[in-house]
Enzyme design. Structure first.
Site, PDB file in Angstrom:
ATOM      1  N   ASP A  39      -8.862   0.230   1.962  1.00 50.18           N
ATOM      2  CA  ASP A  39      -7.889  -0.131   2.997  1.00 50.18           C
ATOM      3  C   ASP A  39      -8.497   0.235   4.356  1.00 50.18           C
ATOM      4  O   ASP A  39      -8.170   1.259   4.956  1.00 50.18           O
ATOM      5  CB  ASP A  39      -6.583   0.645   2.740  1.00 50.18           C
ATOM      6  CG  ASP A  39      -5.531   0.375   3.804  1.00 50.18           C
ATOM      7  OD1 ASP A  39      -5.584  -0.683   4.432  1.00 50.18           O
ATOM      8  OD2 ASP A  39      -4.657   1.247   3.995  1.00 50.18           O
TER       9      ASP A  39
ATOM     10  N   LYS B 140      -4.410  -2.132   9.914  1.00 46.92           N
ATOM     11  CA  LYS B 140      -4.807  -2.219   8.518  1.00 46.92           C
ATOM     12  C   LYS B 140      -4.776  -3.635   7.971  1.00 46.92           C
ATOM     13  O   LYS B 140      -5.088  -3.849   6.802  1.00 46.92           O
ATOM     14  CB  LYS B 140      -3.894  -1.323   7.668  1.00 46.92           C
ATOM     15  CG  LYS B 140      -4.174   0.165   7.861  1.00 46.92           C
ATOM     16  CD  LYS B 140      -3.083   1.012   7.266  1.00 46.92           C
ATOM     17  CE  LYS B 140      -3.380   2.491   7.450  1.00 46.92           C
ATOM     18  NZ  LYS B 140      -4.313   3.036   6.451  1.00 46.92           N
TER      19      LYS B 140
ATOM     20  N   ASP C 257       0.845  -1.194   0.000  1.00 45.71           N
ATOM     21  CA  ASP C 257       0.000   0.000   0.000  1.00 45.71           C
ATOM     22  C   ASP C 257       0.880   1.244   0.000  1.00 45.71           C
ATOM     23  O   ASP C 257       1.741   1.402   0.867  1.00 45.71           O
ATOM     24  CB  ASP C 257      -0.902  -0.019   1.242  1.00 45.71           C
ATOM     25  CG  ASP C 257      -1.976   1.049   1.182  1.00 45.71           C
ATOM     26  OD1 ASP C 257      -2.323   1.497   0.073  1.00 45.71           O
ATOM     27  OD2 ASP C 257      -2.478   1.433   2.254  1.00 45.71           O
TER      28      ASP C 257
ATOM     29  N   GLU D 276      -9.067   4.015  -2.353  1.00 46.29           N
ATOM     30  CA  GLU D 276      -7.811   3.869  -3.094  1.00 46.29           C
ATOM     31  C   GLU D 276      -8.041   3.245  -4.470  1.00 46.29           C
ATOM     32  O   GLU D 276      -8.995   2.500  -4.687  1.00 46.29           O
ATOM     33  CB  GLU D 276      -6.817   2.978  -2.312  1.00 46.29           C
ATOM     34  CG  GLU D 276      -6.542   3.499  -0.910  1.00 46.29           C
ATOM     35  CD  GLU D 276      -5.284   2.929  -0.278  1.00 46.29           C
ATOM     36  OE1 GLU D 276      -4.366   2.520  -1.016  1.00 46.29           O
ATOM     37  OE2 GLU D 276      -5.225   2.902   0.967  1.00 46.29           O
TER      38      GLU D 276
ATOM     39  N   THR E 103      -8.913  -5.923   3.814  1.00 47.32           N
ATOM     40  CA  THR E 103      -8.826  -4.960   2.711  1.00 47.32           C
ATOM     41  C   THR E 103      -9.783  -5.452   1.640  1.00 47.32           C
ATOM     42  O   THR E 103      -9.737  -6.628   1.264  1.00 47.32           O
ATOM     43  CB  THR E 103      -7.388  -4.905   2.141  1.00 47.32           C
ATOM     44  OG1 THR E 103      -6.485  -4.592   3.201  1.00 47.32           O
ATOM     45  CG2 THR E 103      -7.255  -3.878   1.037  1.00 47.32           C
TER      46      THR E 103
ATOM     47  N   HIS F 163      -4.259  13.631   1.021  1.00 50.82           N
ATOM     48  CA  HIS F 163      -4.474  12.729   2.164  1.00 50.82           C
ATOM     49  C   HIS F 163      -3.260  12.754   3.091  1.00 50.82           C
ATOM     50  O   HIS F 163      -3.389  12.835   4.317  1.00 50.82           O
ATOM     51  CB  HIS F 163      -4.744  11.310   1.676  1.00 50.82           C
ATOM     52  CG  HIS F 163      -4.763  10.288   2.781  1.00 50.82           C
ATOM     53  ND1 HIS F 163      -5.817  10.155   3.641  1.00 50.82           N
ATOM     54  CD2 HIS F 163      -3.835   9.378   3.171  1.00 50.82           C
ATOM     55  CE1 HIS F 163      -5.552   9.199   4.517  1.00 50.82           C
ATOM     56  NE2 HIS F 163      -4.361   8.708   4.256  1.00 50.82           N
TER      57      HIS F 163
ATOM     58  N   ARG G  53      -8.212   3.581  13.266  1.00 51.34           N
ATOM     59  CA  ARG G  53      -7.362   4.747  13.542  1.00 51.34           C
ATOM     60  C   ARG G  53      -6.800   4.759  14.954  1.00 51.34           C
ATOM     61  O   ARG G  53      -5.695   5.266  15.181  1.00 51.34           O
ATOM     62  CB  ARG G  53      -8.147   6.035  13.306  1.00 51.34           C
ATOM     63  CG  ARG G  53      -8.657   6.211  11.902  1.00 51.34           C
ATOM     64  CD  ARG G  53      -7.528   6.218  10.898  1.00 51.34           C
ATOM     65  NE  ARG G  53      -8.029   6.388   9.533  1.00 51.34           N
ATOM     66  CZ  ARG G  53      -7.282   6.222   8.452  1.00 51.34           C
ATOM     67  NH1 ARG G  53      -6.013   5.854   8.559  1.00 51.34           N
ATOM     68  NH2 ARG G  53      -7.798   6.383   7.261  1.00 51.34           N
TER      69      ARG G  53
ATOM     70  N   GLU H 151     -10.552   3.754   3.554  1.00 57.08           N
ATOM     71  CA  GLU H 151      -9.622   4.538   2.737  1.00 57.08           C
ATOM     72  C   GLU H 151      -9.916   4.259   1.276  1.00 57.08           C
ATOM     73  O   GLU H 151      -9.843   3.109   0.830  1.00 57.08           O
ATOM     74  CB  GLU H 151      -8.164   4.195   3.067  1.00 57.08           C
ATOM     75  CG  GLU H 151      -7.728   4.793   4.403  1.00 57.08           C
ATOM     76  CD  GLU H 151      -6.226   4.738   4.656  1.00 57.08           C
ATOM     77  OE1 GLU H 151      -5.727   5.557   5.443  1.00 57.08           O
ATOM     78  OE2 GLU H 151      -5.551   3.869   4.071  1.00 57.08           O
TER      79      GLU H 151
ATOM     80  N   GLU I 195     -10.234  12.329   7.677  1.00 60.50           N
ATOM     81  CA  GLU I 195     -10.154  13.670   7.099  1.00 60.50           C
ATOM     82  C   GLU I 195     -11.514  14.369   7.121  1.00 60.50           C
ATOM     83  O   GLU I 195     -11.620  15.535   7.516  1.00 60.50           O
ATOM     84  CB  GLU I 195      -9.667  13.585   5.654  1.00 60.50           C
ATOM     85  CG  GLU I 195      -8.253  13.083   5.515  1.00 60.50           C
ATOM     86  CD  GLU I 195      -7.990  12.605   4.096  1.00 60.50           C
ATOM     87  OE1 GLU I 195      -7.594  13.429   3.268  1.00 60.50           O
ATOM     88  OE2 GLU I 195      -8.211  11.410   3.810  1.00 60.50           O
TER      89      GLU I 195
ATOM     90  N   GLN J 269      -4.053   2.273  14.996  1.00 58.57           N
ATOM     91  CA  GLN J 269      -2.968   2.827  14.176  1.00 58.57           C
ATOM     92  C   GLN J 269      -2.158   3.882  14.933  1.00 58.57           C
ATOM     93  O   GLN J 269      -0.919   3.851  14.928  1.00 58.57           O
ATOM     94  CB  GLN J 269      -3.572   3.451  12.904  1.00 58.57           C
ATOM     95  CG  GLN J 269      -2.540   4.034  11.939  1.00 58.57           C
ATOM     96  CD  GLN J 269      -3.192   4.613  10.678  1.00 58.57           C
ATOM     97  OE1 GLN J 269      -4.400   4.538  10.491  1.00 58.57           O
ATOM     98  NE2 GLN J 269      -2.384   5.190   9.807  1.00 58.57           N
TER      99      GLN J 269
HETATM  100  O1  LIG Z   1       1.608   7.997   9.081  1.00 58.30           O
HETATM  101  C1  LIG Z   1       0.732   8.555   8.414  1.00 58.30           C
HETATM  102  O2  LIG Z   1       0.720   9.759   8.182  1.00 58.30           O
HETATM  103  C2  LIG Z   1      -0.369   7.737   7.841  1.00 58.30           C
HETATM  104  C3  LIG Z   1      -0.160   6.492   7.324  1.00 58.30           C
HETATM  105  C4  LIG Z   1      -1.242   5.726   6.724  1.00 58.30           C
HETATM  106  O3  LIG Z   1      -2.432   5.926   7.018  1.00 58.30           O
HETATM  107  C5  LIG Z   1      -0.867   4.657   5.761  1.00 58.30           C
HETATM  108  C6  LIG Z   1      -1.754   4.521   4.591  1.00 58.30           C
HETATM  109  O4  LIG Z   1      -2.557   3.596   4.505  1.00 58.30           O
HETATM  110  C7  LIG Z   1      -1.548   5.529   3.502  1.00 58.30           C
HETATM  111  C8  LIG Z   1      -2.630   5.815   2.496  1.00 58.30           C
HETATM  112  O5  LIG Z   1      -3.575   5.069   2.267  1.00 58.30           O
HETATM  113  O6  LIG Z   1      -2.483   6.881   1.811  1.00 58.30           O
HETATM  114 CA   LIG Z   2      -4.005   3.032   2.751  1.00 56.60          CA
HETATM  115 MG   LIG Z   3      -5.817  -3.026   4.727  1.00 59.49          MG
END
Ligand SMILES: O=C(O)/C=C/C(=O)CC(=O)CC(=O)O
Ligand SMILES: [Ca+2]
Ligand SMILES: [Mg+2]
Length: 436
Positions: free
Chosen positions: A242, A262, A136, A210, A266, A143, A246, A208, A383, A249
């Site tokens: 994706d 993640k 990915d 994509e 997917t 973004h 959060r 996400e 976002e 993450q």
């Molecule tokens: O660390 C960050 O700023 C964010 C990372 C992500 O969310 C990874 C990702 O999946 C990137 C994306 O889909 O553009």
């Molecule tokens: Ca992503």
């Molecule tokens: Mg994923």
């Protein structure tokens, strides 16, 4: 502009009536996928045409293909399209040209083709390929800026961003086709106000938006793919969600990046829209703002700069339990476009292989979340709701910071251009189920 030919002619109509003016699958599209027919049996390769799917193996057995097209149809007759992807652009384009003839209005072969068609609504679609590896990227610059601002307010876009196509290795085993349920993951979360982490269901589940990229012919270990050849290594495109937890993450990502936040699921749309179908929808790499660095030579190719980017409109819709109860339709929460990708698909391929990593047919890339710069164009709830601080209000009276159980997320995509039939990607859907 890559060459267009008779298969792109907007005047070409099909004897499959539903294909004419079809919002997704007119005769100019002919995307590839793997399906199980209504009567059951082994999964097999097929092509979408209007409301129907053409069984490629059956059409091959009926003797409808010759030469390179026959090789392609044979390679597409099994339960995964890896062998077809491995053949590359020549046989795939020959298959497309022959299919376009066979399905065109007035084709003398109609009586032999018709028995190979199945009503799509009665078929089950599967993943189009066995995915060896899934990577990915992070090529959506808006973004990257928006989310970077939330994770690192003083330093949103890290200094490497405009030099190196940033990515991480994803998890191939949990990629599922559109419609498969999405289980809310359990994991470690540590909200800012709490002293210690706890384990439990993610409270900040997100999507996400994509573009997915399917690899065609790969490269031997140790041998990079030159940028001038990288575009031709791509077998096709899809939509990719994706799903991202959060809260998990934010706690786990330092210093190695996304991991369990993640890897629980997917979702991809099941149809592979070919580079041939998208030939009329190529655009120049969007101009970089004054002061941005030029790509390094291994990422720079004149043809790729001129026509390596894609013009595809992307949409996110949300269908919640409240909307469903009130009989209201899915609500559009974002409209975005692939011109917001900072790197072209070929640059992602060339970069991935530049150190000698071997890519294989059926490998899957995510482009990174495709967000635009303005309200209504954000490819994630992180976002759109500013990390939950500015919730969405739906016509059902519901509010959403992040996804709730029972919510369904639907992605759609179309390539459109004056004088050409519009090319649809089909749907990428998933409904959130409660955590185990
Ligand atoms: O660390 C960050 O700023 C964010 C990372 C992500 O969310 C990874 C990702 O999946 C990137 C994306 O889909 O553009
Ligand atoms: Ca992503
Ligand atoms: Mg994923």
């Amino acid at each position: 502009m890559p060459k267009t030919d008779a298969t792109h002619d907007a005047r070409r109509r099909s004897w499959v009536d539903s294909a004419n003016g079809h919002p997704e699958f007119p005769i100019q599209n002919l995307p590839l996928g793997v399906f199980v027919p209504p009567e059951g049996g082994a999964p097999r390769g097929g092509v979408a045409i209007g409301d129907f799917i053409l069984d490629l193996g059956a059409a091959h057995a009926a003797g409808l293909f010759a030469g390179a097209a026959a090789r392609a149809a044979e390679a597409a007759s099994g339960p995964a399209l890896n062998d077809l992807f491995a053949l590359g652009a020549g046989p795939r384009a020959a298959l497309r040209a022959r299919l376009s003839e066979l399905l065109a209005l007035g084709s003398p072969e109609r009586p032999r083709v018709e028995p190979c068609l199945h009503r799509a609504a009665d078929c089950t679609l599967q993943l189009p390929a066995r995915i060896g590896d899934y990577t990915d990227f992070y090529a959506g610059i808006h973004h990257a800026t928006n989310t970077g601002r939330q994770l690192r307010p003083d330093n949103p876009l890290l200094p490497n961003y405009k030099h190196v196509p940033v990515g991480y290795h994803g998890r191939a085993s949990s990629v599922v086709p559109s419609g498969a349920p999405v289980r809310r993951p359990n994991g470690q979360r540590k909200p800012a106000g709490e002293a210690a982490p706890s384990f439990g269901p993610s409270r900040n589940l997100d999507y996400e938006l994509e573009l997915g990229i399917w690899m065609g012919p790969g490269n031997p270990l140790g041998e990079p793919i030159p940028i001038a050849e990288a575009g031709a290594r791509i077998a096709g495109f899809c939509l990719l969600n994706d799903w991202s937890a959060r809260d998990i993450q934010a706690w786990e990502y330092q210093p190695l990046g996304p991991f369990l936040a993640k890897s629980f699921c997917t979702t991809v749309s099941p149809w592979v829209v070919t580079p041939e179908a998208l030939a009329p929808f190529r655009i120049a790499q969007p101009p970089r703002p004054e002061g941005d660095p030029a790509p390094l030579p291994y990422l720079l190719d004149a043809a790729d700069q001129r026509e390596g980017a894609l013009a595809v409109e992307l949409e996110v819709l949300l269908l919640t339990p409240g909307l469903r109860e009130k009989g209201l339709p899915p609500q559009r929460v974002a409209l975005s476009h692939t011109r917001h990708l900072y790197w072209t698909p070929a640059q992602l391929v060339a970069h991935h292989a530049c150190g000698g990593c071997n890519l294989r047919p059926g490998d899957l890339f995510g482009s990174g979340t495709v967000s635009g710069p303005e309200e209504g164009s954000f490819g994630s709830l992180l976002e759109a709701t500013r990390g939950g601080r500015k919730p969405l209000r739906l016509p059902s009276g519901e509010i959403r910071r992040f996804l709730e159980d029972g919510d369904e997320v639907i992605f759609r995509a179309h390539a459109r251009r004056e004088g050409f039939a519009s090319i649809g990607f089909g749907e990428c859907r998933g409904t959130i189920r409660p955590a185990p």
